[in-house]
Design a protein around this motif. Structure first.
Motif, PDB file in Angstrom:
ATOM      1  N   MET A 112       0.899  -1.215   0.214  1.00  7.87           N
ATOM      2  CA  MET A 112      -0.031  -0.200   0.077  1.00  7.87           C
ATOM      3  C   MET A 112       0.715   1.252  -0.014  1.00  7.87           C
ATOM      4  SD  MET A 112      -3.078   0.830   0.154  1.00  7.87           S
ATOM      5  CE  MET A 112      -4.487   1.567   0.696  1.00  7.87           C
ATOM      6  N   GLN A 113       2.226   1.186   0.656  1.00  8.15           N
ATOM      7  CA  GLN A 113       2.828   2.307   0.619  1.00  8.15           C
ATOM      8  C   GLN A 113       3.277   3.003  -0.755  1.00  8.15           C
ATOM      9  OE1 GLN A 113       3.718   4.166   3.087  1.00  8.15           O
ATOM     10  NE2 GLN A 113       5.353   5.521   2.041  1.00  8.15           N
ATOM     11  N   GLY A 114       3.387   2.184  -1.680  1.00  8.88           N
ATOM     12  CA  GLY A 114       3.660   2.407  -3.084  1.00  8.88           C
ATOM     13  C   GLY A 114       2.388   3.676  -3.602  1.00  8.88           C
ATOM     14  N   ASN A 115       1.349   3.005  -3.063  1.00 11.75           N
ATOM     15  CA  ASN A 115       0.140   3.949  -3.529  1.00 11.75           C
ATOM     16  C   ASN A 115       0.250   5.314  -3.164  1.00 11.75           C
ATOM     17  OD1 ASN A 115      -0.811   1.779  -5.089  1.00 11.75           O
ATOM     18  ND2 ASN A 115      -2.364   1.200  -3.577  1.00 11.75           N
ATOM     19  N   TYR A 116       0.694   5.476  -1.894  1.00  8.56           N
ATOM     20  CA  TYR A 116       0.874   6.772  -1.191  1.00  8.56           C
ATOM     21  C   TYR A 116       1.955   7.625  -1.757  1.00  8.56           C
ATOM     22  CZ  TYR A 116      -2.597   5.475   2.320  1.00  8.56           C
ATOM     23  OH  TYR A 116      -3.802   5.070   2.891  1.00  8.56           O
ATOM     24  N   THR A 117       3.155   7.023  -2.031  1.00  9.47           N
ATOM     25  CA  THR A 117       4.228   7.569  -2.582  1.00  9.47           C
ATOM     26  C   THR A 117       3.897   8.462  -4.094  1.00  9.47           C
ATOM     27  OG1 THR A 117       5.397   5.790  -3.288  1.00  9.47           O
ATOM     28  CG2 THR A 117       5.771   6.636  -0.993  1.00  9.47           C
ATOM     29  N   GLU A 118       3.081   7.836  -4.737  1.00 16.91           N
ATOM     30  CA  GLU A 118       2.785   7.998  -6.049  1.00 16.91           C
ATOM     31  C   GLU A 118       1.657   9.142  -5.964  1.00 16.91           C
ATOM     32  OE1 GLU A 118       1.473   4.364  -8.354  1.00 16.91           O
ATOM     33  OE2 GLU A 118       3.753   3.466  -7.703  1.00 16.91           O
ATOM     34  N   GLN A 119       1.040   9.403  -5.028  1.00 14.48           N
ATOM     35  CA  GLN A 119       0.070  10.441  -4.831  1.00 14.48           C
ATOM     36  C   GLN A 119       0.568  11.877  -4.990  1.00 14.48           C
ATOM     37  OE1 GLN A 119      -3.182   9.811  -5.168  1.00 14.48           O
ATOM     38  NE2 GLN A 119      -3.007   7.643  -5.420  1.00 14.48           N
ATOM     39  N   SER A 120      -0.110  12.808  -5.432  1.00 17.09           N
ATOM     40  CA  SER A 120       0.281  14.272  -5.622  1.00 17.09           C
ATOM     41  C   SER A 120       0.132  14.630  -3.920  1.00 17.09           C
ATOM     42  CB  SER A 120      -0.576  15.124  -6.444  1.00 17.09           C
ATOM     43  OG  SER A 120      -1.892  15.176  -5.657  1.00 17.09           O
ATOM     44  N   ASP A 121       0.823  15.689  -3.690  1.00 16.57           N
ATOM     45  CA  ASP A 121       0.788  16.204  -2.128  1.00 16.57           C
ATOM     46  C   ASP A 121      -0.693  16.606  -2.031  1.00 16.57           C
ATOM     47  OD1 ASP A 121       3.570  15.963  -2.276  1.00 16.57           O
ATOM     48  OD2 ASP A 121       3.821  18.135  -2.730  1.00 16.57           O
ATOM     49  N   GLU A 122      -1.274  17.360  -2.825  1.00 14.48           N
ATOM     50  CA  GLU A 122      -2.594  18.070  -2.987  1.00 14.48           C
ATOM     51  C   GLU A 122      -3.539  16.745  -2.491  1.00 14.48           C
ATOM     52  OE1 GLU A 122      -0.165  21.015  -4.570  1.00 14.48           O
ATOM     53  OE2 GLU A 122      -0.457  18.714  -5.272  1.00 14.48           O
ATOM     54  N   LYS A 123      -3.401  15.589  -3.526  1.00 20.51           N
ATOM     55  CA  LYS A 123      -4.396  14.517  -2.895  1.00 20.51           C
ATOM     56  C   LYS A 123      -4.108  13.793  -1.648  1.00 20.51           C
ATOM     57  CE  LYS A 123      -7.204  11.281  -4.212  1.00 20.51           C
ATOM     58  NZ  LYS A 123      -8.663  11.886  -4.303  1.00 20.51           N
ATOM     59  N   LEU A 124      -2.921  13.890  -1.319  1.00 21.84           N
ATOM     60  CA  LEU A 124      -2.438  13.312   0.214  1.00 21.84           C
ATOM     61  C   LEU A 124      -3.159  14.120   1.258  1.00 21.84           C
ATOM     62  CD1 LEU A 124       1.291  12.277  -0.379  1.00 21.84           C
ATOM     63  CD2 LEU A 124      -0.610  10.694   0.032  1.00 21.84           C
ATOM     64  N   VAL A 125      -3.095  15.436   0.969  1.00 23.76           N
ATOM     65  CA  VAL A 125      -3.571  16.229   2.011  1.00 23.76           C
ATOM     66  C   VAL A 125      -5.244  16.054   2.068  1.00 23.76           C
ATOM     67  CG1 VAL A 125      -4.201  18.670   2.529  1.00 23.76           C
ATOM     68  CG2 VAL A 125      -1.981  18.285   1.867  1.00 23.76           C
ATOM     69  N   GLU A 126      -5.719  15.898   0.829  1.00 22.28           N
ATOM     70  CA  GLU A 126      -7.282  15.618   0.935  1.00 22.28           C
ATOM     71  C   GLU A 126      -7.356  14.300   1.744  1.00 22.28           C
ATOM     72  OE1 GLU A 126     -10.133  14.127  -2.348  1.00 22.28           O
ATOM     73  OE2 GLU A 126      -9.129  15.666  -2.956  1.00 22.28           O
ATOM     74  N   ILE A 127      -6.612  13.218   1.267  1.00 22.62           N
ATOM     75  CA  ILE A 127      -6.832  11.891   2.178  1.00 22.62           C
ATOM     76  C   ILE A 127      -6.548  11.837   3.502  1.00 22.62           C
ATOM     77  CG2 ILE A 127      -5.868   9.481   1.803  1.00 22.62           C
ATOM     78  CD1 ILE A 127      -5.442   9.859  -0.933  1.00 22.62           C
ATOM     79  N   SER A 128      -5.435  12.564   3.913  1.00 24.58           N
ATOM     80  CA  SER A 128      -5.191  12.974   5.247  1.00 24.58           C
ATOM     81  C   SER A 128      -6.170  13.325   6.134  1.00 24.58           C
ATOM     82  CB  SER A 128      -4.045  13.598   5.403  1.00 24.58           C
ATOM     83  OG  SER A 128      -3.534  14.219   6.609  1.00 24.58           O
ATOM     84  N   ARG A 129      -6.949  14.442   5.489  1.00 27.55           N
ATOM     85  CA  ARG A 129      -8.282  15.169   6.256  1.00 27.55           C
ATOM     86  C   ARG A 129      -9.370  14.383   6.428  1.00 27.55           C
ATOM     87  NH1 ARG A 129      -7.829  21.050   3.213  1.00 27.55           N
ATOM     88  NH2 ARG A 129      -6.146  21.734   4.219  1.00 27.55           N
ATOM     89  N   ASP A 130      -9.185  13.000   5.623  1.00 32.70           N
ATOM     90  CA  ASP A 130     -10.193  12.327   5.941  1.00 32.70           C
ATOM     91  C   ASP A 130      -9.912  11.314   6.713  1.00 32.70           C
ATOM     92  OD1 ASP A 130     -12.015  13.191   3.874  1.00 32.70           O
ATOM     93  OD2 ASP A 130     -11.218  12.047   2.384  1.00 32.70           O
TER      94      ASP A 130
END
Length: 88
Positions: free
Chosen positions: A1-19
């Motif tokens: 699963m880590q690979g999926n996170y490292t491939e995400q944009s910063d903005e997408k990770l912020v969105e996911i983090s806020r969830d």
């Protein structure tokens, strides 16, 4: 699963983090830890340690994750840098 996170944009990770996704938050913190260290080196704290500055910078980075608003036209990287510098 880590690979999926490292491939995400910063903005997408912020969105996911806020969830509530802690791994997305950790990915951003790790991704920007070098920036925090670099900015912290430019500061001098009388009687303080570099690690103290880095910890404060990481708090600034965490605040950037919580407060980023891409509608304001700034990239997350630039916003994070401003937050880290402001915290230091």
């Amino acid at each position: 699963m880590q690979g999926n996170y490292t491939e995400q944009s910063d903005e997408k990770l912020v969105e996911i983090s806020r969830d509530g996704d802690k791994q997305a938050t950790e990915t951003l913190l790790l991704r920007y830890s070098g920036l925090v260290r670099g900015v912290a080196r430019g500061f001098f704290l009388v009687g303080g340690e570099t690690e103290d500055l880095i910890q404060e910078g990481m708090i600034g980075l965490y605040n950037a994750i919580e407060n980023f608003d891409e509608r304001k036209g700034m990239s997350f990287k630039n916003f994070a840098c401003l937050c880290v510098k402001g915290r230091l």
